[in-house]
Design an enzyme around this catalytic site. Structure first.
Site, PDB file in Angstrom:
ATOM      1  N   HIS A 312       0.807  -1.225   0.000  1.00 35.48           N
ATOM      2  CA  HIS A 312       0.000   0.000   0.000  1.00 35.48           C
ATOM      3  C   HIS A 312       0.840   1.275   0.000  1.00 35.48           C
ATOM      4  O   HIS A 312       0.280   2.360   0.188  1.00 35.48           O
ATOM      5  CB  HIS A 312      -0.899   0.030   1.236  1.00 35.48           C
ATOM      6  N   LYS A 492      -8.107  13.758   4.731  1.00 34.98           N
ATOM      7  CA  LYS A 492      -7.282  12.553   4.679  1.00 34.98           C
ATOM      8  C   LYS A 492      -6.265  12.635   5.816  1.00 34.98           C
ATOM      9  O   LYS A 492      -6.133  13.673   6.456  1.00 34.98           O
ATOM     10  CB  LYS A 492      -6.563  12.415   3.332  1.00 34.98           C
ATOM     11  N   ARG A 493      -5.587  11.541   6.055  1.00 37.80           N
ATOM     12  CA  ARG A 493      -4.576  11.516   7.106  1.00 37.80           C
ATOM     13  C   ARG A 493      -3.602  12.685   6.925  1.00 37.80           C
ATOM     14  O   ARG A 493      -3.223  13.012   5.806  1.00 37.80           O
ATOM     15  CB  ARG A 493      -3.830  10.171   7.029  1.00 37.80           C
ATOM     16  N   LYS A 498       1.017  14.134   1.716  1.00 38.43           N
ATOM     17  CA  LYS A 498      -0.327  14.482   1.244  1.00 38.43           C
ATOM     18  C   LYS A 498      -0.474  15.995   1.061  1.00 38.43           C
ATOM     19  O   LYS A 498      -1.405  16.466   0.440  1.00 38.43           O
ATOM     20  CB  LYS A 498      -1.379  13.940   2.209  1.00 38.43           C
ATOM     21  N   THR A 599      -8.468   6.693  -1.975  1.00 38.16           N
ATOM     22  CA  THR A 599      -9.854   6.317  -2.268  1.00 38.16           C
ATOM     23  C   THR A 599     -10.792   7.493  -2.018  1.00 38.16           C
ATOM     24  O   THR A 599     -11.916   7.493  -2.511  1.00 38.16           O
ATOM     25  CB  THR A 599     -10.310   5.105  -1.428  1.00 38.16           C
ATOM     26  N   LYS A 603     -14.487   8.743  -3.856  1.00 39.95           N
ATOM     27  CA  LYS A 603     -15.736   9.085  -3.152  1.00 39.95           C
ATOM     28  C   LYS A 603     -16.221  10.472  -3.566  1.00 39.95           C
ATOM     29  O   LYS A 603     -17.415  10.681  -3.806  1.00 39.95           O
ATOM     30  CB  LYS A 603     -15.508   9.023  -1.638  1.00 39.95           C
TER      31      LYS A 603
END
Length: 755
Positions: A312, A492-493, A498, A599, A603
């Site tokens: 992942h 998100k985390r 990110k 993901t 969404k």
């Protein structure tokens, strides 16, 4: 039908539902779900999947189960007739705290799809008492407290099944809890969760601190316990082995009960290792098979044929590796097996970088997974390509037949039917209900790209969802937002790769532009949701920077009418269900080559948001599906990023000094305005990190990000009908990103499950 349902609920409540409390109705609905779900439990023939994962971010289950079991409309109608609200009753349900981010949410989606597709497949994990943590903000700083979620009404029920697990030479008893997993018009599978009866929540001290050495009392208290010290790192190994040892014993027990003689285990079981946390299932299963008089060589082949591994990440830090002496301490019974596996791996290649135990006596979990499983998959086309070409190139050359791609997906039941009923109903009125089982049918919506009535309806639904989110934010956090504004969301985390810090720099730039008299085309509401790991200092500094800027904006009437910044506290599945349907522009801005898939991007796309993103992870496949005109791509390519790392020539300070706008934004972090609401230590540290390090290359992408985001804002303001047309195209092309498709690919190519 509502009358029949009313009578049923009256019976379950043992009173008229008009006089029943929400708590009584909640328990009645749990009984209803349990009765119906048990009717969908089927015996297994052939191979059964055991999906082992450190986390399952399942979210609240009541409505999702009612939808899957075909009860939702009848229940809602019966309750409404009695003056009751299903939404109010759902407030009785605790938010399960069994996961944190995309890894756990993916696992939950996969369980839903397995059951929906009538495939025999159960989850295996741990029953955490306090999850990751409950996030709250004080003085613009993240604070962590225990997330006490376990109550008498939790759906995971204790069983009498207990397995012995040896940790550091001492035997513990792993108790099995079972949580039913319903499928949409499908079967009921199980999420198997293990726990210790001796775990004691009262040992938690200030915040989320506790004695990390008292394993009997702390083992399953928290997901991902703080690993900034040796005791925390050892505790993670204790957790991981406890999970896989109990899980492996469960696999052998269930397969034996179905007629397995252990030699043919691979005919009865498929084990999917979700990231490296469950890696010790390989040596543990070999050890257990050897206890059943199977020799080492045969046991290795059986386990290789049974196990498959999903990678992942491209981040080296997330490919777990442990000093050998840690494993000698916690799992001494495994080390002889791991040593023999290492010797066997070294006999296959002279490349020392592929060893399980390296020259520094460090044990590499991913290496063990790849050598001794029959499949290694990435989770997006780009991710798998990078694994083959660079990060795991040596393994790919050794085992090319093992490598494959399985692009991630999401369950449309929760992320459309459950969280966006208005959009669901509109889609159903246009193309029928086939998309609920076959997501590819969403493509039928393309026939309406020029239908002004449909486009107008999409706009109305989006506005309703924005108003619902605004009401929720006002209730939860006392924040009032402008629903006529454009909503951009990054949820998100919290991690530097990110790049929430890139978004922060844009918002500072926008603030300064407004102060200079350059007002935007449309008001902007920027919403964030993220937790930072407790020991991840810079991530917490980024949160502090965002919270501080939100106060600067709020207290500046000249700016606040044009922009707002909202950070949602304690982001979880329930929050996501409110935020995602309300989003206009989805922020997927990770550094190219670093996000395996993502993901959240799927969404948001499914719910009619356009994407602003880099060519990273599944953004690449989203872009290919919808066309470049329907997405806002910016920034360096993955090849450029990889080359920059290889060359080692990136100097953040050069970019800072060369670009006046960038320098202005970074300097503002420690400006008088920011310091009037923020803490100088946190802000200065973040500023220095950007100027002197910036490992995830925020600065080279800054200008491109500003240009594309402002272009999106201008497009949104200039032509709402065209914007709506592009949202329709996104929705119509989202079908590929269903987890049903992903699971079908896993089954066809890797698992070959029975019935």
């Amino acid at each position: 039908m509502s009358e029949t349902m009313t009578n049923k609920l009256n019976d379950l409540c043992k009173k008229d539902i008009k006089t029943a409390s929400n708590e009584e109705l909640y328990h009645a609905l749990l009984k209803l779900v349990d009765e119906k779900s048990q009717q969908q439990v089927h015996s297994v023939t052939g191979r059964k999947l055991y999906y082992i994962s450190a986390e399952f971010l399942i979210g609240k289950l009541l409505s999702n189960n009612l939808i899957n079991l075909g009860l939702y409309d009848d229940v809602k109608e019966a309750l409404a007739a009695a003056g009751k609200s299903l939404a109010d009753i759902e407030e009785q349900e605790p938010e399960p705290s069994l996961g944190n981010g995309g890894l756990g949410r993916l696992a939950a989606c996969f369980l839903d799809s397995l059951a929906t597709l009538n495939l025999p497949g159960d989850g295996v994990g741990l029953r955490y008492h306090c999850g990751l943590f409950h996030q709250n903000f004080k003085n613009n700083i993240q604070n962590e407290t225990p997330d006490f979620w376990l109550t008498d009404s939790c759906a995971a029920q204790a069983t009498d099944t207990v397995f012995p697990v040896s940790l550091a030479g001492k035997e513990y008893s792993a108790r099995l809890y079972k949580l039913p997993v319903t499928g949409y018009e499908g079967r009921t599978n199980t999420l198997n969760l293990f726990d210790l009866d001796t775990v004691d929540e009262s040992v938690i001290g200030d915040g989320i601190s506790f004695d990390k050495k008292d394993i009997a009392k702390n083992l399953t208290l928290f997901l991902y316990p703080d690993d900034s010290d040796e005791d925390g790192r050892l505790l993670r190994i204790y957790q991981q082995y406890f999970m896989v040892s109990a899980g492996a014993q469960l696999v052998l027990e269930e397969c034996s009960a179905r007629g397995c003689n252990y030699h043919n285990l691979a005919d009865y079981a498929a084990i999917q290792i979700n990231d490296t946390h469950p890696s010790m299932v390989i040596p543990e299963l070999i050890r257990l098979l050897m206890l059943h008089d199977i020799d080492f060589e045969e046991a290795v082949q059986i386990v290789t044929d049974t196990c498959a591994y999903t990678n992942h990440t491209i981040l080296a830090e997330a490919l777990e590796k442990w000093p050998r002496h840690y494993l000698d301490t916690v799992v001494p019974q495994l080390m002889p097996i791991i040593e023999k596996l290492d010797a066997l791996a070294k006999s296959r290649t002279e490349d020392g970088s592929l060893a399980i135990i390296d020259q520094n006596q460090v044990v590499h979990m991913a290496h063990m997974d790849i050598h001794f499983s029959h499949s290694t998959n990435g989770v997006a086309t780009l991710h798998t390509q990078i694994l083959k070409e660079s990060e795991l190139a040596g393994f790919y050359h050794l085992y090319p037949e093992k490598f494959n791609n399985k692009t991630n997906g999401i369950t449309f039941r929760r992320w459309l039917l459950k969280c966006n009923p208005s959009l669901t109903n509109e889609i159903e009125s246009l193309i029928g209900n086939g998309f609920k089982k076959d997501a590819s049918e969403l493509k039928k919506l393309l026939a309406y790209t020029n239908d002004q009535n449909v486009l107008r309806k999409l706009s109305e639904i989006k506005k309703q969802n924005k108003e619902a989110l605004a009401a929720w934010l006002l209730h939860k956090q006392g924040v009032k937002v402008n629903t006529d504004a454009m909503f951009t969301i990054q949820s998100k985390r919290l991690h530097e790769y990110k790049r929430q810090q890139l978004n922060l720099l844009f918002l500072i730039h926008q603030y300064l532009e407004i102060k200079a008299g350059h007002t935007p085309n449309v008001p902007l509401v920027s919403i964030f949701g993220a937790k930072a790991a407790p020991a991840y200092i810079i991530a917490k500094d980024i949160i502090h920077g965002l919270l501080t800027l939100s106060q600067v904006i709020e207290n500046d009437p000249e700016v606040s009418k044009w922009m707002q910044l909202v950070f949602v506290e304690n982001y979880n599945v329930s929050a996501a269900e409110m935020m995602i349907p309300a989003c206009d522009l989805s922020e997927q801005i990770s550094l190219a080559s670093k996000e395996a898939s993502g993901t959240g991007n799927m969404k948001f796309m499914l719910n009619g948001a356009l994407t602003l993103g880099t060519m990273d992870g599944a953004n690449v496949e989203i872009s290919e599906a919808i066309g470049n005109d329907n997405i806002y791509i910016f920034g360096q390519s993955s090849k450029q990023v990889i080359h920059r790392y290889a060359a080692g020539d990136y100097c953040a300070k050069d970019w800072y000094e060369a670009d006046p706008n960038l320098r202005r934004a970074i300097d503002f972090l420690t400006s008088e305005k920011m310091l009037s609401f923020g803490d100088e230590e946190h802000l200065k540290r973040l500023q220095n990190e950007l100027i002197w390090k910036d490992w995830f290359q925020t600065l080279p992408d800054f200008n491109a990000y500003v240009v594309r985001k402002q272009q999106a804002m201008a497009d949104y303001a200039a032509d709402q009908e065209n914007w709506n047309r592009r949202t329709l195209i996104n929705i119509a092309q989202a079908g590929f990103f269903s987890s049903d498709r992903t699971i079908e690919e896993y089954d066809n190519d890797i698992w070959h499950l029975g019935k």
